[in-house]
Design a protein around this motif. Structure first.
Motif, short mmCIF file in Angstrom:
data_model
loop_
_atom_site.label_atom_id
_atom_site.label_comp_id
_atom_site.label_asym_id
_atom_site.label_seq_id
_atom_site.Cartn_x
_atom_site.Cartn_y
_atom_site.Cartn_z
N GLU A 194 0.82 -1.23 0.00
CA GLU A 194 0.00 0.00 0.00
C GLU A 194 0.84 1.27 0.00
N ASP A 195 2.13 1.15 0.38
CA ASP A 195 3.02 2.32 0.38
C ASP A 195 3.82 2.44 -0.91
N GLY A 196 3.50 1.57 -1.87
CA GLY A 196 4.20 1.63 -3.14
C GLY A 196 5.55 0.95 -3.16
N ARG A 197 5.88 0.22 -2.10
CA ARG A 197 7.16 -0.48 -2.05
C ARG A 197 7.05 -1.85 -2.72
N THR A 198 8.16 -2.29 -3.29
CA THR A 198 8.21 -3.62 -3.88
C THR A 198 8.60 -4.62 -2.80
N VAL A 199 7.74 -5.56 -2.51
CA VAL A 199 7.95 -6.52 -1.44
C VAL A 199 7.56 -7.91 -1.93
N PRO A 200 8.01 -8.97 -1.24
CA PRO A 200 7.50 -10.29 -1.58
C PRO A 200 5.97 -10.28 -1.52
N TYR A 201 5.32 -10.91 -2.48
CA TYR A 201 3.87 -10.79 -2.60
C TYR A 201 3.14 -11.19 -1.32
N GLU A 249 3.90 -10.55 1.64
CA GLU A 249 3.96 -9.51 2.66
C GLU A 249 2.90 -8.43 2.45
N VAL A 250 2.21 -8.48 1.31
CA VAL A 250 1.08 -7.58 1.10
C VAL A 250 -0.06 -8.05 2.01
N PRO A 251 -0.75 -7.16 2.71
CA PRO A 251 -1.84 -7.59 3.59
C PRO A 251 -2.84 -8.48 2.86
N ALA A 252 -3.23 -9.56 3.50
CA ALA A 252 -4.13 -10.52 2.87
C ALA A 252 -5.46 -9.88 2.48
N GLY A 253 -5.86 -8.83 3.18
CA GLY A 253 -7.11 -8.16 2.86
C GLY A 253 -7.05 -7.40 1.55
N ARG A 254 -5.83 -7.16 1.03
CA ARG A 254 -5.66 -6.43 -0.22
C ARG A 254 -5.28 -7.33 -1.38
N SER A 255 -4.90 -8.56 -1.09
CA SER A 255 -4.39 -9.43 -2.14
C SER A 255 -4.90 -10.86 -1.97
N ALA A 256 -5.62 -11.33 -2.97
CA ALA A 256 -6.08 -12.72 -2.93
C ALA A 256 -4.89 -13.67 -2.99
N TRP A 257 -3.80 -13.23 -3.61
CA TRP A 257 -2.64 -14.11 -3.75
C TRP A 257 -1.90 -14.24 -2.44
N ALA A 258 -1.80 -13.15 -1.67
CA ALA A 258 -1.21 -13.24 -0.34
C ALA A 258 -2.09 -14.07 0.59
N ALA A 259 -3.39 -13.94 0.42
CA ALA A 259 -4.33 -14.68 1.27
C ALA A 259 -4.30 -16.18 1.00
N THR A 260 -4.08 -16.56 -0.26
CA THR A 260 -4.15 -17.97 -0.64
C THR A 260 -2.80 -18.62 -0.85
N GLY A 261 -1.74 -17.80 -1.01
CA GLY A 261 -0.43 -18.38 -1.29
C GLY A 261 -0.43 -19.13 -2.61
N TYR A 262 -1.27 -18.65 -3.55
CA TYR A 262 -1.39 -19.28 -4.87
C TYR A 262 -1.76 -20.77 -4.75
N GLY A 263 -2.51 -21.10 -3.71
CA GLY A 263 -2.98 -22.47 -3.55
C GLY A 263 -2.36 -23.20 -2.38
N SER A 264 -1.31 -22.67 -1.77
CA SER A 264 -0.68 -23.34 -0.63
C SER A 264 -1.52 -23.22 0.63
N LEU A 265 -2.16 -22.06 0.83
CA LEU A 265 -2.90 -21.80 2.06
C LEU A 265 -4.38 -22.10 1.91
N MET A 266 -4.91 -21.86 0.73
CA MET A 266 -6.29 -22.20 0.39
C MET A 266 -6.42 -22.14 -1.12
N PRO A 267 -7.45 -22.75 -1.69
CA PRO A 267 -7.60 -22.69 -3.16
C PRO A 267 -7.66 -21.25 -3.64
N PRO A 268 -7.00 -20.93 -4.74
CA PRO A 268 -7.02 -19.55 -5.25
C PRO A 268 -8.44 -19.02 -5.46
#
Length: 411
Positions: free
Chosen positions: A374-381, A383-402
């Motif tokens: 949210e601050d415009g920094r480039t970070v590992p995906y 580390e983006v808050p899960a509420g802003r990114s489905a990919w951070a929330a799901t881990g591309y399938g590791s944590l839950m289905p995409p």
């Protein structure tokens, strides 16, 4: 952007898919038949070698039988695909797309070594191996084209040599040996006067000659780096060195979505219990692809396609390995492992590729796909808050289905 993927009745989804693709739900006699990728995969189920008609003279039936016998003697899961690659064809003229497409249509073959024609050089081959480059396939196949003995070899002989080098398992060493002379220092010319040339020494010509040789050496090194795939990259479909090429990833994602659509359309409702889940994943992948803003979203498309593929094969959730958690562009994971994010106490159960698993075992941080926070920094995906990114929330399938993360309204 919010993506809301809702479940639809199975029959309606099949009919909609038929309309969108412009083909009926069941192929009629005399229609276009299976896609080029499917035809190649079907042929490889009965023979380890597929040869397009364009190469029929270069690799006649007798040589194909010899190659098949050669492959059988190695005891390795080697498949060969020799087909012309042209921009705009079914594989967009890209050997990576060809390899990934064939790999996805052979889901029953967990271990696969694939040798294909090259997209840049008609007299070269490309090597791929899944789930990891255990036999140094990439370097072994690349080395075959640089051997002196292969300088005037035909396609059949070149392929045979590539098979031998893969079976040997010393691809990296063979590649270094085969290309060593191409990258060596130029021999210094003599400074003695030429016979009958008076007192003018040859050394006066050296600056111009040196400049030309230096330019040639630079061009050679550039060519080798461009032709040589990274030996440590484990996947299908995309080398880490190419991950930054968003256009290439997008082309791959488009091909994967199309392939999933074809597979879903040809699936039988009565024999595919999770067909609805596959249809949902296909619909979600298409929507994300249309609205993708960069590599993280395109990687999400590939993760959704993997989810759809697992649904079609009715793979149990505990046995279905998604794409690599740290970077889904590394390809499908080979195992699950525990990992504790920096600054957190709890450990996560994540799926990892061979390279990332090795990095963790050696105490190194795996190479991660990045995104913008949210601050415009480039970070590992992740580390983006899960509420802003489905990919951070799901881990591309590791944590839950995409698709589950998309249903939560986050994109």
């Amino acid at each position: 952007m919010s993506t809301d993927v809702r479940r639809t009745p199975t029959v309606l989804a099949v009919l909609l898919l038929a309309v969108l693709t412009g083909t009926p739900t069941h192929a009629a006699d005399g229609d276009a038949g299976p896609s080029p990728g499917q035809r190649i995969a079907d042929a490889l189920r009965t023979s380890p070698i597929y040869v397009d008609e364009a190469y029929a003279d270069a690799v006649p039936p007798s040589r194909r039988r010899q190659l098949a016998d050669r492959i059988a003697r190695t005891g390795l899961p080697i498949k060969v695909v020799l087909t012309p690659l042209t921009k705009g064809d079914a594989f967009d003229g890209d050997s990576d797309v060809l390899a990934g497409t064939v790999r996805d249509r052979l889901p029953e073959q967990r271990e696969l070594i694939l040798i294909t024609t090259d997209d840049d050089f008609s007299d070269s081959l490309q090597g791929y191996e899944w789930p990891a480059d255990t036999h140094q396939t990439r370097d072994a196949v690349a080395a075959a084209g640089f051997l002196d003995e292969m300088r005037d070899a035909g396609l059949a002989d070149l392929t045979a040599k590539a098979v031998d080098l893969v079976a040997e398992g010393k691809g990296e060493q063979r590649y270094e040996e085969a290309t060593r002379d191409l990258d060596g220092p130029a021999e210094q010319p003599s400074t003695k006067p030429a016979s009958g040339s008076g007192t003018t020494p040859r050394v006066l010509l050296w600056p111009a000659v040196a400049a030309a040789l230096a330019l040639l050496a630079f061009a050679t090194r550039s060519l080798l780096r461009a032709r040589r795939p990274a030996a440590s990259v484990p996947h299908v479909v995309f080398a880490t060195a190419r991950a930054a090429d968003e256009a290439a990833v997008r082309r791959r994602a488009e091909a994967e979505v199309l392939a999933l659509g074809e597979a879903t359309q040809s699936a039988e409702i009565t024999t595919t219990p999770a067909l609805q889940d596959a249809l949902d994943a296909y619909a979600a992948a298409g929507k994300v692809l249309d609205e993708a803003r960069g590599l993280p979203d395109l990687a999400g498309v590939l993760a959704l396609v993997r989810e759809g593929r697992n649904a079609l094969t009715d793979t149990p959730a505990h046995a279905a390995l998604p794409l690599c958690f740290f970077n889904p562009l590394h390809g499908q994971a080979v195992r699950r492992t525990g990992w504790r994010p920096l600054g957190r106490r709890e450990r996560l159960d994540v799926a990892v590729c061979q390279d990332c698993d090795q990095a963790l075992r050696n105490g190194r941080a795996p190479e991660a796909l990045t995104d913008t926070d949210e601050d415009g920094r480039t970070v590992p995906y992740f580390e983006v808050p899960a509420g802003r990114s489905a990919w951070a929330a799901t881990g591309y399938g590791s944590l839950m289905p995409p698709s589950a993360g998309l249903r939560g309204g986050v994109y």
